[in-house]
Design an enzyme around this catalytic site. Structure first.
Site, PDB file in Angstrom:
ATOM      1  N   ASP A  39       0.825  -1.211   0.000  1.00  0.00           N
ATOM      2  CA  ASP A  39       0.000   0.000   0.000  1.00  0.00           C
ATOM      3  C   ASP A  39       0.856   1.257   0.000  1.00  0.00           C
ATOM      4  O   ASP A  39       0.514   2.257  -0.636  1.00  0.00           O
ATOM      5  CB  ASP A  39      -0.930   0.018   1.223  1.00  0.00           C
ATOM      6  CG  ASP A  39      -2.008  -1.048   1.102  1.00  0.00           C
ATOM      7  OD1 ASP A  39      -2.189  -1.572  -0.015  1.00  0.00           O
ATOM      8  OD2 ASP A  39      -2.649  -1.364   2.121  1.00  0.00           O
ATOM      9  N   LEU A  85     -16.953 -23.823 -30.687  1.00  0.00           N
ATOM     10  CA  LEU A  85     -16.317 -25.138 -30.812  1.00  0.00           C
ATOM     11  C   LEU A  85     -17.336 -26.230 -31.101  1.00  0.00           C
ATOM     12  O   LEU A  85     -18.461 -26.191 -30.605  1.00  0.00           O
ATOM     13  CB  LEU A  85     -15.612 -25.486 -29.492  1.00  0.00           C
ATOM     14  CG  LEU A  85     -14.368 -24.681 -29.136  1.00  0.00           C
ATOM     15  CD1 LEU A  85     -13.953 -24.946 -27.697  1.00  0.00           C
ATOM     16  CD2 LEU A  85     -13.220 -25.056 -30.072  1.00  0.00           C
ATOM     17  N   GLU A 116      -6.487 -29.066 -22.864  1.00  0.00           N
ATOM     18  CA  GLU A 116      -6.556 -28.241 -21.649  1.00  0.00           C
ATOM     19  C   GLU A 116      -7.993 -28.149 -21.151  1.00  0.00           C
ATOM     20  O   GLU A 116      -8.934 -28.405 -21.913  1.00  0.00           O
ATOM     21  CB  GLU A 116      -5.996 -26.846 -21.925  1.00  0.00           C
ATOM     22  CG  GLU A 116      -6.802 -26.074 -22.945  1.00  0.00           C
ATOM     23  CD  GLU A 116      -6.132 -24.764 -23.346  1.00  0.00           C
ATOM     24  OE1 GLU A 116      -5.873 -23.941 -22.465  1.00  0.00           O
ATOM     25  OE2 GLU A 116      -5.880 -24.596 -24.555  1.00  0.00           O
ATOM     26  N   LYS A 118     -11.645 -26.872 -20.225  1.00  0.00           N
ATOM     27  CA  LYS A 118     -12.556 -25.869 -20.776  1.00  0.00           C
ATOM     28  C   LYS A 118     -13.140 -25.138 -19.574  1.00  0.00           C
ATOM     29  O   LYS A 118     -13.911 -25.706 -18.802  1.00  0.00           O
ATOM     30  CB  LYS A 118     -13.660 -26.541 -21.591  1.00  0.00           C
ATOM     31  CG  LYS A 118     -14.603 -25.550 -22.245  1.00  0.00           C
ATOM     32  CD  LYS A 118     -15.485 -26.257 -23.268  1.00  0.00           C
ATOM     33  CE  LYS A 118     -16.311 -25.283 -24.077  1.00  0.00           C
ATOM     34  NZ  LYS A 118     -17.218 -24.461 -23.289  1.00  0.00           N
TER      35      LYS A 118
HETATM   36  S1  IVH Z   1     -10.320 -22.222 -27.529  1.00  0.00           S
HETATM   37  C1  IVH Z   1     -11.279 -21.861 -31.825  1.00  0.00           C
HETATM   38  N1  IVH Z   1      -9.762 -22.958 -25.068  1.00  0.00           N
HETATM   39  O1  IVH Z   1     -15.243 -22.203 -24.905  1.00  0.00           O
HETATM   40  C2  IVH Z   1     -11.018 -22.142 -30.411  1.00  0.00           C
HETATM   41  N2  IVH Z   1     -11.908 -22.046 -25.500  1.00  0.00           N
HETATM   42  O2  IVH Z   1     -16.838 -22.505 -27.766  1.00  0.00           O
HETATM   43  C3  IVH Z   1     -11.700 -21.180 -29.561  1.00  0.00           C
HETATM   44  N3  IVH Z   1     -13.332 -21.876 -23.527  1.00  0.00           N
HETATM   45  O3  IVH Z   1     -16.698 -19.394 -25.019  1.00  0.00           O
HETATM   46  C4  IVH Z   1     -11.722 -21.417 -28.147  1.00  0.00           C
HETATM   47  N4  IVH Z   1     -11.901 -22.711 -22.087  1.00  0.00           N
HETATM   48  O4  IVH Z   1     -14.266 -18.981 -24.164  1.00  0.00           O
HETATM   49  C5  IVH Z   1     -10.678 -22.432 -25.894  1.00  0.00           C
HETATM   50  N5  IVH Z   1      -9.149 -23.633 -22.938  1.00  0.00           N
HETATM   51  C6  IVH Z   1     -10.037 -23.102 -23.769  1.00  0.00           C
HETATM   52  C7  IVH Z   1     -11.305 -22.706 -23.298  1.00  0.00           C
HETATM   53  C8  IVH Z   1     -12.219 -22.182 -24.212  1.00  0.00           C
HETATM   54  C9  IVH Z   1     -13.112 -22.207 -22.250  1.00  0.00           C
HETATM   55  C10 IVH Z   1     -14.599 -21.309 -24.054  1.00  0.00           C
HETATM   56  C11 IVH Z   1     -14.437 -20.102 -24.919  1.00  0.00           C
HETATM   57  C12 IVH Z   1     -15.702 -20.052 -25.725  1.00  0.00           C
HETATM   58  C13 IVH Z   1     -16.031 -21.498 -25.822  1.00  0.00           C
HETATM   59  C14 IVH Z   1     -15.729 -21.964 -27.220  1.00  0.00           C
END
Ligand code: IVH
Length: 668
Positions: A39, A85, A116, A118
């Protein structure tokens, strides 16, 4: 005022030190100094900035505290579409995906994948120009999102500045990732909300979304948001050859990336990682709803391409939705804003996927019959994401004989008029436009965040406004008087004034939101934006024919018909007229993409221009044009600055139009 050299030096040092310790504290959970020491440094930084306002840099840690509240969020266009996706839910389906990838590449060997978690949060994009974080936005519909830069700046794990090396290599770079709230922080946040008697958040995802979409960034700053990066998009990622290289770059620039990220080969590695994540999932401090699998090699990604807004080189392998067993206690029938009668199952509360559930949807009469469900039955419910769970099965063995058959009503539960089931539809509908519950729901929708965003106008207030006869249609909201509001329960002078102010502010919302707000059957945010962009002018939309509407890409025949029906109703037209008279902004809609003037046009940029090339590149991309690096006969324009060399000659030879900076402005 000139800034003394020693102050500049002190400022720079403080800056770096604060950034370092903030990262140790917020991101790595490993503070090296006490809060008091931190701070003290921060206070000194603020003191210098107060004394020498010109020293304040966009990337200063002081810029993270939140700024003045915004009247509303602006719409921004993503330079490169944010894709969605494809989904799989079983190993067999993943194997089919892997086979499609191999076939697409003409390969038989094992494919290298980045795998990784989601994350179950909110997708955002961060644009860095010359290394400085300039623009942050929500995913929105993939092509347009909302400008939430101020709010994203308050997230301490988002770097405000990139290294000199990266900014030189990539003058414009877009980092994509997910904003989340950890489970432990979520519990603390809700405990605090409870003390403040504020409504609780349903789950961490909703809390993250609600916090990010605050017009007052000081509120966002007080929320425990975290950012995890998973990708970079830029027009030119030369030098980066794989997703792994992107992850490395993100990490070296201090972006937090996913724990549990692996580089695997073939189906076995991917399946093993799925088993692992599935088993540790409930012990993680954040919510994940599956795994994302991406082909690692960029050349291969390019070769595979995309299909209907999703890449062919990536897939989401979702975890099975969580299920639970409970008792169906009763059925309520409710009327939605478009008159649809929905049966809602009232359940003995159960805990599933991180939330206590006491309602489930049953959709319609056919579903009740198909499930053969009765009141008193033991039912299996399934919850996927944040949606209201579905009843998927009845455990008939548990019946005792006391269960009661559900009788679907033939009159409206709100206005008690006869309801009917139009041919070809699954739902019963109430067609009484003065039906009180429909009006309440319409007001609630009108005031919601994706529509007119009227703070403080929730379901309870909407109910009172209708029950007391103050609002008969939506336009009445704009003629409310304070003395009328003061007659309502729990309505003191201050609250009434705040509500009137919020209603007044809502008059300035732009056309897409107004279209959403009207509540036309089938017209949500995406369709509204398409319509606003297509027609620009509300009156053109109002008088559009069925044929014209059907031809618009993204508007199907059902929506087209519902739009023409809506505008054929004299009551609706009268209501719109009243809103206009009250001063609601029905002004023509201008998008930031300044129309699609350059759709399908390809540009090459050469020579020395008055601004960095990326500036012009962005300008062209924003108008939907394309920028490539080599000239061919397919190039439409060469934007040439001073000292243009071989490209200029080539353009002349090929007959490509040559333009300068001023001419490009005119084109756009
Ligand atoms: S890659 C073309 N990696 O999933 C690839 N998306 O439908 C685009 N999401 O709302 C996304 N974790 O925000 C990717 N490790 C990850 C993710 C991820 C969550 C979400 C993304 C989007 C949805 C894709």
């Amino acid at each position: 005022m000139t800034i003394p050299g020693n102050i500049q030096e002190e400022y720079k040092k403080l800056f770096d030190k604060i950034n370092y310790h903030a990262r140790m504290y917020y991101e790595l959970d490993n503070p090296e100094i006490s809060d008091a020491e931190y701070d003290k440094m921060f206070d000194r930084l603020l003191q210098i900035e107060k004394e020498y306002p010109e020293i304040v840099a966009t990337e200063s840690p002081s810029q993270r505290v939140g700024g003045e509240p915004l009247p509303q969020f602006e719409t921004v266009k993503h330079n490169i579409r944010m894709l969605s996706l494809q989904k799989v839910t079983t190993e067999d389906e993943f194997i089919e995906f892997d086979e499609r990838v191999k076939k697409g590449l003409g390969e038989s060997g094992e494919i290298e994948y980045i795998v990784e978690p989601k994350l179950d949060g909110l997708a955002v994009e961060l644009v860095y120009e010359n290394g400085i974080f300039m623009l942050g936005s929500t995913r929105g519909d993939g092509s347009h999102g909302e400008n939430i830069t101020q709010n994203l700046k308050t997230i301490k794990t988002i770097p405000l500045k990139l290294s000199a090396e990266t900014s030189k290599k990539y003058p414009v770079i877009e980092v994509r990732g997910e904003v989340i709230i950890r489970r432990s922080d979520f519990n603390k946040l809700n405990a605090k909300m409870e003390i403040e008697e504020a409504p609780l958040f349903v789950n961490p995802r909703n809390a993250a979304a609600g916090s990010l979409r605050q017009l007052d960034s000081k509120i966002t700053a007080s929320r425990p948001l975290k950012f995890i990066a998973y990708g970079i998009s830029a027009n030119d990622l030369s030098g980066l050859r794989s997703q792994m290289a992107v992850v490395d770059l993100l990490q070296s620039e201090n972006f937090p990336v996913n724990d549990y990220l692996i580089l695997g080969k073939g189906i076995d590695d991917v399946s093993k990682h799925f088993e692992k994540l599935n088993s540790i999932r409930s012990n993680l401090n954040y919510e994940i709803d599956g795994m994302v699998i991406k082909v690692n090699d960029f050349e291969k990604q390019k070769q595979l391409g995309e299909i209907s807004r999703a890449p062919r080189w990536a897939v989401a392998w979702k975890f099975k939705a969580e299920i639970a067993t409970t008792i169906l206690k009763d059925i309520d029938f409710s009327v939605g804003r478009t008159g649809t009668i929905t049966p809602v199952a009232k359940l003995e509360p159960v805990f599933v996927s991180g939330a206590t559930i006491s309602n489930a949807s049953l959709h319609n009469e056919d579903e009740i019959n198909e499930l053969d469900v009765k009141i008193g039955d033991t039912v299996v419910i399934q919850r996927a994401g944040d949606v209201i769970p579905d009843i998927i099965r009845v455990i008939k063995e548990k019946r005792t004989g006391t269960e009661k058959t559900i009788i679907f009503p033939h009159t409206c539960p709100s206005c008690h008029q006869k309801i009917s089931r139009p041919e070809g539809e699954a739902a019963w509908r109430c067609f009484n436009s003065a039906c009180p519950d429909q009006i309440i729901e319409r007001i609630f929708h009108f005031a919601s965040n994706s529509a007119m965003e009227i703070d403080g106008l929730g379901g309870k207030l909407a109910t009172q406004l209708v029950e007391k006869g103050l609002v008969k249609d939506l336009s009445d909201l704009y003629f409310l008087k304070k003395e009328n509001l003061l007659l309502l329960d729990l309505m003191a002078d201050k609250r009434a004034q705040n509500l009137l102010d919020a209603i007044e502010t809502s008059k300035r919302r732009e056309l897409p939101r107004i279209i959403v707000a009207l509540g036309i059957f089938g017209v949500g945010e995406t369709a509204a934006l398409i319509l606003a962009e297509y027609f620009g002018d509300f009156d053109k939309l109002k008088s559009a024919s069925l044929d014209e509407l059907t031809e618009i890409s993204g508007i199907g025949p059902v929506i087209a018909r519902s739009i023409t029906e809506y505008f054929a109703n004299p009551g609706n037209l009268k209501m719109i007229e009243n809103m206009k008279n009250a001063g609601v902004n029905f002004a023509p809609f201008k998008t930031d993409k300044k129309s699609s003037r350059l759709t399908g046009k390809t540009f090459v940029i050469t020579g020395t221009l008055s601004r960095p090339r990326d500036y012009f590149k962005k300008l062209i991309l924003n108008a939907d044009g394309k920028v490539v690096s080599t000239i061919s006969k397919n190039t439409d324009y060469l934007l040439a600055g001073e000292n243009a060399g071989s490209k200029l000659e080539k353009a002349q030879k090929l007959g490509v139009s040559i333009i300068n900076e001023n001419e490009i402005d005119k084109l756009i």
